[in-house]
Enzyme design. Sequence first.
Site, PDB file in Angstrom:
ATOM      1  N   PRO A 136       0.785  -1.243   0.000  1.00 42.11           N
ATOM      2  CA  PRO A 136       0.000   0.000   0.000  1.00 42.11           C
ATOM      3  C   PRO A 136       0.814   1.289   0.000  1.00 42.11           C
ATOM      4  CG  PRO A 136       0.036  -0.924   2.191  1.00 42.11           C
ATOM      5  CD  PRO A 136       0.743  -1.927   1.322  1.00 42.11           C
ATOM      6  N   GLY A 137       2.145   1.181   0.137  1.00 39.66           N
ATOM      7  CA  GLY A 137       2.947   2.371  -0.092  1.00 39.66           C
ATOM      8  C   GLY A 137       3.763   2.888   1.068  1.00 39.66           C
ATOM      9  N   ASP A 154      10.103  -6.134  -1.415  1.00 37.92           N
ATOM     10  CA  ASP A 154       9.320  -6.681  -0.310  1.00 37.92           C
ATOM     11  C   ASP A 154       8.445  -7.766  -0.916  1.00 37.92           C
ATOM     12  OD1 ASP A 154       7.828  -7.254   1.909  1.00 37.92           O
ATOM     13  OD2 ASP A 154       7.079  -5.237   2.235  1.00 37.92           O
ATOM     14  N   CYS A 156       7.742 -10.436   5.429  1.00 36.21           N
ATOM     15  CA  CYS A 156       7.225 -10.523   6.792  1.00 36.21           C
ATOM     16  C   CYS A 156       6.906 -11.960   7.175  1.00 36.21           C
ATOM     17  CB  CYS A 156       6.002  -9.628   6.980  1.00 36.21           C
ATOM     18  SG  CYS A 156       4.652  -9.943   5.812  1.00 36.21           S
TER      19      CYS A 156
END
Length: 461
Positions: A275-276, A335, A388
Site C-alpha cells: 500500500p505504499g 518486499d 514478513c
Amino acid sequence: MVVSASKRRPHARNPDQSPVNDDAPGLAARRAAVRILSAVIDTKTPLDGLTDNEHGHPQYRALDPRDRSLVRAILTTALRHRQSIQALIDARLDRPLPANATALVHILHVGAAQMLFLDIPDSAAVDLAVSHAKADPRTRRFANLVNAILREIGRRKERALPAVLANTVEAPDWFAERLISAYGDEHASRILDMHRHEAAIDLTVKSDAQGWADKLGGTVLPTGQVRLASFDGAVSALPGYADGEWWVQDAAAALPARLMGDISGLRVADICAAPGGKTAQLASAGAQVTAIEKVPNRAKRLAANLDRLKLSAKIVIEDLFEHSPAEPYDAVLLDAPCSSTGTIRRHPDVLWTKTPQDIERLAALQRRMLDHAATLVKPGGTILFCNCSLDPVEGEDMIETALAQNPRLERNPIRPGEFAFADPFLDDDGAVRTTPAGLPNDEPILAGLDGFYAVRLKTTA
C-alpha cells in the site's frame, strides 16, 4: 458437567420450545461472523478480503459500522484463541462432535469467543448462538447442545480459562513445530505468547515524533515512530491523517528502507509497492522512486496514499517479470510476497489460511523475483530483499541458495551502528531478523513488532 454430543439434554430454558426471532438485535452480526469464520477455516480465505468495506462478504457489507466493528472483534478473537476455545468446548463433551458438523463448531466458537474474551454478557452470547443454531437447518437439531455447552463454559470460565491458556499452544501443530525448529523452545514460546495479544498501531511521522506522540497519546519508539496502544474510532479520524503528516507502518516494516543507506537523488525501484509505506519512506528520503505494483486496485490505493502524504513516485502497473527499465536502477527494494507469518498478531487468520506447502511455493517465487530484480540494478547497485515471514525457508535459506546459484549477487552486510535500532536484530551475516518477541515491555500492547527478515545485497559487475 459433561454434555453428550449425541443426545439433547433437558434444560430449564429449552431452546426448542421458543420461537426463532430472525430480527433479534445482534443476530445478523453473529450470522455474518459465523459465515466469515467458515470461509477462513474451511476454504482458507484471508480475513482482510472478507471484511473489506467495499468488496467484502455480502453479509458483512450489509451491517452498519458498529456491527462491522463487532464482527471484526469477534473474528480476530475467535481466531487468535482458536485452540483454547476448542479445548474448552471439547472438555464439555463426552464424545467428539460429528465430523461434518462444521457449521455447529463455528457457532460455538463465535459464542465462546464473546463470553471468554470480549465484553459481552454471557446470556446475550448464548441466546444469540442458540437462535442462530435453530435458524440454520444444518444445526437446528443441535440447539440444545449449543445452549448446554456455552452455558457450561460460562459457569466454569473463571477457573477453566486460565488453566487452558496455560496449557495450550495457540497454533496448529505444523506451525509450532517449524517455529521451535527455527528459534528453539524458549524463543518460540515467547513468540507464541505474543500472538495472544493484539498489536499496537505504529505510525511513521514526517517530523516531530514527540509532538505527534503528545497529540495522539502515544509513545516514541527508538525508530523515531509513534506507537499508539489504543484510540477511539478509525485511524483516518485521528489528527494529522488527512493532512498527510504520518502513515501506519509497523516498526519492523519501517526498517528495510532505512537500511538502504543514503538514497537521496538515486533512482530506486520499490517492487510490490502497495500500500505504499516503503514507497513513502523512499520518497521522503529524497529518492527518485518507481513504484511497481501488479494489481491495479492496489496501485490505486498506493496512488491515493501518496497523494494524501503529498509525496510523489512514478507508479508502474506491471508484473515484475515483465518490467524492463530503459536504464538500470541504482537500487531496488523487494518486499516479496510471503506467508505473512510475521504478522499473526495483526492477522490471526494467517495461522489457519496458510500451509507448509504455501511456504515452499512462496519461497520459490521469492527466489525467481530476486533473480529478476538483480537484472534491474546497475553493477554495484543495492538490492534490499525483505518479507514478513518468520520461516527461514522464505528468508535465510532462500538467500543462501540464491547466493550460491546466482553469480550476480553478493552480500552487503548491515554493520552494527548503521541504524542503532537494528543492532539487536542483526544475525552473523549482517541481515536483520525481527520477531514478535522483540521490543519487550511490561505492557503487552506496547511490546513486540512484526516478524521481518531483511538482507542487503549488491550486484557484481
